[in-house]
Scaffold this motif. Structure first.
Motif, short mmCIF file in Angstrom:
data_model
loop_
_atom_site.label_atom_id
_atom_site.label_comp_id
_atom_site.label_asym_id
_atom_site.label_seq_id
_atom_site.Cartn_x
_atom_site.Cartn_y
_atom_site.Cartn_z
N CYS A 1 0.94 -1.02 0.00
CA CYS A 1 0.10 -0.18 -0.04
C CYS A 1 0.91 1.33 -0.10
O CYS A 1 0.66 2.16 -0.85
CB CYS A 1 -0.83 0.04 1.01
N ALA A 2 1.86 1.18 0.73
CA ALA A 2 2.88 2.53 0.80
C ALA A 2 3.61 2.64 -0.46
O ALA A 2 3.33 3.84 -0.97
CB ALA A 2 3.96 2.35 1.89
N LYS A 3 4.11 1.82 -1.18
CA LYS A 3 4.44 1.68 -2.40
C LYS A 3 3.55 2.50 -3.57
O LYS A 3 3.88 3.50 -4.19
CB LYS A 3 5.04 0.50 -3.06
N ALA A 4 2.28 1.88 -3.30
CA ALA A 4 1.24 2.45 -4.33
C ALA A 4 0.95 4.01 -4.18
O ALA A 4 0.88 4.75 -5.10
CB ALA A 4 0.03 1.52 -4.41
N LEU A 5 0.91 4.38 -2.58
CA LEU A 5 0.45 5.65 -2.33
C LEU A 5 1.60 6.57 -2.76
O LEU A 5 1.38 7.61 -3.16
CB LEU A 5 0.13 5.68 -0.93
N LYS A 6 2.82 6.19 -2.56
CA LYS A 6 3.84 6.85 -2.92
C LYS A 6 3.93 7.18 -4.37
O LYS A 6 4.40 8.30 -4.98
CB LYS A 6 5.26 6.35 -2.46
N ASP A 7 3.82 6.16 -5.31
CA ASP A 7 3.90 6.31 -6.65
C ASP A 7 2.87 7.38 -7.33
O ASP A 7 3.09 7.74 -8.34
CB ASP A 7 3.67 4.79 -7.21
N ARG A 8 1.61 7.44 -6.32
CA ARG A 8 0.74 8.31 -6.91
C ARG A 8 1.04 9.80 -6.36
O ARG A 8 0.13 10.77 -6.59
CB ARG A 8 -0.79 7.73 -6.53
N GLY A 9 2.20 10.01 -5.46
CA GLY A 9 2.29 11.22 -5.18
C GLY A 9 2.07 11.78 -3.79
O GLY A 9 2.43 12.79 -3.62
N ALA A 10 1.60 10.77 -2.93
CA ALA A 10 1.36 10.91 -1.45
C ALA A 10 2.61 10.99 -0.73
O ALA A 10 3.57 10.39 -1.20
CB ALA A 10 0.68 9.97 -0.86
N LYS A 11 2.87 12.05 0.08
CA LYS A 11 4.01 12.12 1.09
C LYS A 11 3.58 11.09 2.27
O LYS A 11 2.48 11.11 2.63
CB LYS A 11 4.16 13.43 1.60
N LEU A 12 4.72 10.35 2.72
CA LEU A 12 4.43 9.32 3.96
C LEU A 12 5.00 9.63 5.10
O LEU A 12 6.31 10.12 5.09
CB LEU A 12 4.83 7.89 3.31
N ALA A 13 4.34 9.09 6.12
CA ALA A 13 4.81 8.90 7.46
C ALA A 13 4.68 7.31 7.55
O ALA A 13 3.72 6.94 7.46
CB ALA A 13 4.03 9.79 8.59
N VAL A 14 5.92 6.82 8.03
CA VAL A 14 6.03 5.41 8.33
C VAL A 14 6.47 4.90 9.77
O VAL A 14 7.26 5.81 10.15
CB VAL A 14 7.21 4.75 7.50
N THR A 15 5.94 4.22 10.55
CA THR A 15 6.17 3.72 11.73
C THR A 15 6.80 2.41 11.97
O THR A 15 6.63 1.51 10.83
CB THR A 15 5.02 3.75 12.63
N TYR A 16 7.55 2.09 12.97
CA TYR A 16 8.15 0.68 13.08
C TYR A 16 7.76 0.52 14.54
O TYR A 16 7.63 1.25 15.37
CB TYR A 16 9.54 0.69 12.68
N LEU A 17 7.80 -0.90 14.80
CA LEU A 17 7.14 -1.48 16.26
C LEU A 17 8.14 -1.12 17.14
O LEU A 17 7.69 -0.56 18.22
CB LEU A 17 6.91 -2.84 16.20
N ASN A 18 9.63 -1.27 17.13
CA ASN A 18 10.58 -1.20 18.23
C ASN A 18 11.89 -1.28 17.58
O ASN A 18 11.98 -1.28 16.42
CB ASN A 18 10.21 -2.36 19.20
N GLU A 19 12.91 -1.26 18.36
CA GLU A 19 14.19 -1.21 17.90
C GLU A 19 14.60 -2.51 17.15
O GLU A 19 15.39 -2.44 16.35
CB GLU A 19 15.16 -1.19 19.17
#
Length: 254
Positions: A24-42
């Motif tokens: 989903c993130a790749k597709a949103l980025k390809d269409r021009g969206a700016k992204l915020a991404v989270t990760y669970l922990n270290e």
């Protein structure tokens, strides 16, 4: 079509490059969206940060959805950096292994409440924080599975949990519709993801689904991403509250 230029999206649930959230993130980025991404922990960061860099994500932060302070920090950063949020993707689920692999009636109270909190209520908490940032409307999406409405062998307690998630999706869609905020559940058939690997006999389930689906093939994370991009677009502004099957037609076969 479906341009997302100038829009912003928060992506929660990338674990690796097989994750639905990654597709989903790749597709949103390809269409021009700016992204915020989270990760669970270290422990998860070394796997997620390189993917976030490939996405050229503006924001990369830790987020355990059980930690209110971390959640507040993510949304504070979004407000400070962008001043708005257009799309929220919630693609996480969890149940303690001992409860996931047992009968539904044997699920412990702790296991049930943990599964419901992380898999369902966290979506509500994220939407509640997203709402003030969606002044001009927005799109909130989560990920379900057809085990929510039909008994799937070995899916066990996650069936009732996903049923609750789908019901919450409908109710929140009704509540936020007047504000132009749509709410959706994406329901792909079985996919080979890290989360799915915890379910017993999942390879067998995937083979059966591919055999029975009208298209005779499983959905991919790219299929899910393409559909998510449509839902995040202006063209889908009058679509809300749905459980969207992206499964090669498997869900229509008796």
């Amino acid at each position: 079509m479906f341009s997302l230029e100038g829009t912003t999206a928060l992506i929660i649930g990338i674990a690796n490059d097989q994750s639905i959230a990654w597709g989903c993130a790749k597709a949103l980025k390809d269409r021009g969206a700016k992204l915020a991404v989270t990760y669970l922990n270290e422990k998860a960061e070394p796997h997620v940060r390189p993917l976030a860099e490939r996405l050229e994500a503006d924001i990369v932060l830790p987020l355990d959805v059980r930690d209110e302070n971390q959640m507040d920090r993510v949304f504070a950063e979004i407000e400070n950096r962008w001043g708005r949020l257009d799309t929220l993707l919630h693609s996480i689920a969890f149940c303690p292994k001992e409860d996931l692999h047992g009968r539904v009636i044997d699920c412990s109270a702790h296991g049930f409440s943990t599964a419901m909190d992380i898999s369902v209520h966290s979506f509500l908490r994220l939407i509640r924080r997203s709402e003030p940032l969606m002044q001009n409307g927005g799109t909130c999406m989560t990920v379900s599975f057809y085990g929510a409405e039909r008994v799937v062998d070995h899916y066990n307690i996650m069936g009732p949990v996903k049923a609750a998630l789908e019901s919450a999706t409908r109710y929140v869609a009704a509540e936020l519709g007047p504000k132009g905020i749509s709410v959706h559940a994406l329901s792909p058939g079985p996919l080979k993801t890290r989360a799915a690997s915890g379910i017993d006999y999942f390879d067998e389930l995937m083979n059966q689904a591919a055999e029975r689906a009208p298209t005779h093939r499983l959905a991919t994370i790219d299929d899910v991403g393409a559909f998510a991009t449509f839902l995040a677009s202006r063209e889908a502004a009058n679509v809300t509250g749905g459980i969207h099957y992206i499964d090669g037609g498997y869900s229509v076969v008796a």
